[in-house]
Design a protein around this motif. Structure first.
Motif, short mmCIF file in Angstrom:
data_model
loop_
_atom_site.label_atom_id
_atom_site.label_comp_id
_atom_site.label_asym_id
_atom_site.label_seq_id
_atom_site.Cartn_x
_atom_site.Cartn_y
_atom_site.Cartn_z
N GLU A 18 -12.97 -8.37 -6.46
CA GLU A 18 -13.91 -8.63 -5.37
C GLU A 18 -13.61 -9.94 -4.67
OE1 GLU A 18 -18.16 -8.49 -6.15
OE2 GLU A 18 -17.82 -6.79 -7.51
N GLN A 19 -13.42 -10.98 -5.47
CA GLN A 19 -13.13 -12.31 -4.90
C GLN A 19 -11.85 -12.29 -4.09
OE1 GLN A 19 -15.48 -14.58 -5.18
NE2 GLN A 19 -16.56 -13.09 -6.45
N ILE A 20 -10.86 -11.60 -4.64
CA ILE A 20 -9.56 -11.57 -3.98
C ILE A 20 -9.65 -10.86 -2.63
CG2 ILE A 20 -7.29 -10.45 -4.13
CD1 ILE A 20 -7.29 -11.26 -7.13
N GLN A 21 -10.51 -9.86 -2.59
CA GLN A 21 -10.67 -9.14 -1.32
C GLN A 21 -11.45 -9.95 -0.28
OE1 GLN A 21 -11.67 -4.95 -1.28
NE2 GLN A 21 -10.73 -4.61 -3.27
N ASP B 263 -7.27 -8.46 3.25
CA ASP B 263 -7.66 -7.96 1.93
C ASP B 263 -6.59 -7.07 1.29
OD1 ASP B 263 -8.12 -5.99 3.78
OD2 ASP B 263 -10.02 -5.32 2.92
N VAL B 264 -5.93 -6.28 2.12
CA VAL B 264 -4.86 -5.43 1.57
C VAL B 264 -3.70 -6.28 1.06
CG1 VAL B 264 -3.13 -3.68 2.12
CG2 VAL B 264 -5.47 -3.44 2.96
N GLN B 265 -3.32 -7.24 1.87
CA GLN B 265 -2.20 -8.09 1.49
C GLN B 265 -2.52 -8.88 0.21
OE1 GLN B 265 0.49 -7.40 3.34
NE2 GLN B 265 1.53 -8.44 1.65
N ALA B 266 -3.73 -9.38 0.13
CA ALA B 266 -4.14 -10.13 -1.06
C ALA B 266 -4.12 -9.23 -2.29
CB ALA B 266 -5.53 -10.71 -0.86
N THR B 267 -4.58 -8.01 -2.11
CA THR B 267 -4.59 -7.06 -3.22
C THR B 267 -3.17 -6.74 -3.68
OG1 THR B 267 -6.67 -6.08 -2.49
CG2 THR B 267 -5.29 -4.74 -3.93
N THR C 17 11.37 -6.10 -4.56
CA THR C 17 10.89 -6.21 -5.93
C THR C 17 9.38 -6.36 -5.98
OG1 THR C 17 12.97 -7.19 -6.67
CG2 THR C 17 11.04 -7.59 -8.03
N ILE C 18 8.85 -7.09 -5.03
CA ILE C 18 7.40 -7.25 -4.99
C ILE C 18 6.71 -5.91 -4.75
CG2 ILE C 18 5.50 -8.23 -3.62
CD1 ILE C 18 7.13 -10.79 -3.39
N LEU C 19 7.29 -5.10 -3.89
CA LEU C 19 6.72 -3.77 -3.65
C LEU C 19 6.71 -2.96 -4.93
CD1 LEU C 19 8.36 -2.86 -0.22
CD2 LEU C 19 6.20 -4.02 -0.68
N ARG C 20 7.84 -2.98 -5.61
CA ARG C 20 7.95 -2.26 -6.87
C ARG C 20 6.90 -2.74 -7.86
NH1 ARG C 20 10.90 -4.18 -12.14
NH2 ARG C 20 9.10 -3.38 -13.25
N LEU C 21 6.78 -4.05 -7.99
CA LEU C 21 5.83 -4.60 -8.95
C LEU C 21 4.40 -4.23 -8.59
CD1 LEU C 21 7.36 -8.16 -9.47
CD2 LEU C 21 7.39 -6.25 -11.09
N ALA C 22 4.11 -4.18 -7.31
CA ALA C 22 2.75 -3.85 -6.89
C ALA C 22 2.36 -2.44 -7.32
CB ALA C 22 2.61 -4.00 -5.38
N VAL C 23 3.30 -1.51 -7.21
CA VAL C 23 2.97 -0.14 -7.64
C VAL C 23 2.79 -0.10 -9.15
CG1 VAL C 23 3.51 2.27 -7.39
CG2 VAL C 23 4.53 0.62 -5.85
N ASP C 24 3.63 -0.84 -9.85
CA ASP C 24 3.44 -0.92 -11.29
C ASP C 24 2.07 -1.52 -11.62
OD1 ASP C 24 5.73 0.27 -12.10
OD2 ASP C 24 6.84 -1.56 -12.53
N GLY C 25 1.68 -2.49 -10.84
CA GLY C 25 0.36 -3.10 -11.05
C GLY C 25 -0.75 -2.09 -10.84
N LEU C 26 -0.56 -1.26 -9.85
CA LEU C 26 -1.53 -0.20 -9.58
C LEU C 26 -1.64 0.72 -10.79
CD1 LEU C 26 -3.19 0.46 -7.08
CD2 LEU C 26 -1.47 2.13 -6.44
N MET D 9 -9.20 1.62 -0.39
CA MET D 9 -8.31 0.49 -0.58
C MET D 9 -6.97 0.94 -1.12
SD MET D 9 -7.58 -2.61 -0.30
CE MET D 9 -8.73 -3.97 -0.21
N ARG D 10 -7.01 1.87 -2.05
CA ARG D 10 -5.77 2.36 -2.63
C ARG D 10 -4.88 2.97 -1.55
NH1 ARG D 10 -7.14 6.56 -6.05
NH2 ARG D 10 -8.34 5.27 -7.47
N LYS D 11 -5.52 3.71 -0.66
CA LYS D 11 -4.77 4.35 0.42
C LYS D 11 -4.15 3.31 1.34
CE LYS D 11 -5.57 7.31 4.29
NZ LYS D 11 -6.69 7.59 5.21
N ARG D 12 -4.92 2.32 1.68
CA ARG D 12 -4.41 1.27 2.58
C ARG D 12 -3.28 0.50 1.92
NH1 ARG D 12 -9.43 -2.08 3.99
NH2 ARG D 12 -8.05 -3.26 5.40
N VAL D 13 -3.44 0.26 0.63
CA VAL D 13 -2.37 -0.46 -0.09
C VAL D 13 -1.08 0.35 -0.05
CG1 VAL D 13 -1.58 -1.13 -2.40
CG2 VAL D 13 -3.83 -1.86 -1.59
#
Lengths: 182, 182
Positions: free
Chosen positions: A127-130, A136-140, B140-149, B164-168
DNA sequence: GAAACTATACAGTCCAGATGGTATAGTTTC
DNA sequence: GAAACTATACCATCTGGACTGTATAGTTTC
């Protein structure tokens, strides 16, 4: 004369076992032995295995909270401070104290409900990050990337070499500062 | 004359148990029961518990490889195709087939060495992603972000709402296309 | 083409050992 | 004298997996 309370030692021992041997090796006897505590002593502090794992999760939760929340307070720049705190904390943890994530694995193994405290903490951070003054997307995405880094360390999946890890962190941190253009 | 081989059923049953109840609940009896197979039947297909988990990891590895490698071949744009394939595959999996990651959890629980096949696959992907025609750090950041998801879904940590998931995802995919400026 | 045999794919039972947890009696530290 | 242990014995239950049994489809032999 517990300089470092045995409770602490027990938690560390449990985390170490999970980290090194997997959660199947997390037996009461093994934890007691690793912590150089008698089984009676273990059960004095944690009345059951579930209580031990609960303690592990709580320990993890405490450390993360202290780090993240402490970090936000020291940050002089308002915008992006939660995102920065999260990135910095998780990154630091992924280097220093890998065993700490053992609590999470253990909880998932024994009773996924035990994860709740951590889940609530994370939900709050998200929540805070958003609402951190950034897109908000970039932060997420930044947040998820650090989590991804963490995942890759825990399971050894596509781990980055030191140089790459450093460059990734720097880039992530840069992006927590608002940009002039677009 | 097994239409759907019991082997498949056993793997699915095991994954389901791990996903729903955690790996401590993964006993041979439980798997046999869930798969509606006798214990003897289970042991016919997997001669030990370790072999079962090995099968789980292999199954996971196969599915991921098929998806990622298939995806790269269908992609008409050369630049960023591995990164795109990775993002798309992991994202899809995180929605459809959450149980599939059970193999990873089970392996970590029983014998972390069993993760090796997956680790090798991932290392290979990471190499491709770093030479994907994009900025290697950014890719690499893109890759890591999906792993984070993925991590967030597995452990329920700071899960995103659908929107939010869709926008990400959309943002991640956009970034796999080379930019004009900077 | 029938009998004998083999291979595969299971079912179901059994057991030694491990495990979580209880109990209890004593000891050390503050 | 209470809290924080040690040390050890014990038990009920669970678990992995060895083992035996069996149904069936296919193959070989004559």
């Amino acid at each position: 004369m517990p300089r470092v309370s045995k409770r602490q030692k027990l938690l560390e021992a449990a985390a170490l076992i999970v980290h090194n041997q997997g959660i199947d090796a997390l037996t009461l006897d093994a934890v007691a032995k690793q912590a150089e505590v008698s089984k009676g002593g273990l059960l004095y502090h944690f009345e059951s295995k579930e209580a031990l794992v609960k303690g592990l999760v709580q320990h993890m939760d405490n450390i993360y909270r202290e780090n993240v929340e402490g970090s936000t307070k020291e940050d002089s720049e308002e915008t992006g401070k939660w995102t920065r705190a999260f990135v910095n904390t998780m990154y630091k943890q992924s280097l220093e104290n890998k065993e700490i994530s053992a609590g999470m694995l253990a909880a998932q193994g024994i009773n996924p409900d035990l994860l709740k405290p951590l889940q609530e903490t994370y939900d709050h951070w998200q929540e805070q990050i958003q609402q951190d003054g950034l897109d908000d997307v970039q932060a997420t995405i930044l947040r998820l990337a650090v989590d991804g880094l963490w995942l890759s360390e825990i399971f050894g999946l596509g781990t980055l070499d030191q140089e790459m890890r450093k460059r990734v962190l720097e880039t992530l941190l840069e992006q927590t500062h608002p940009k002039e253009k677009s």
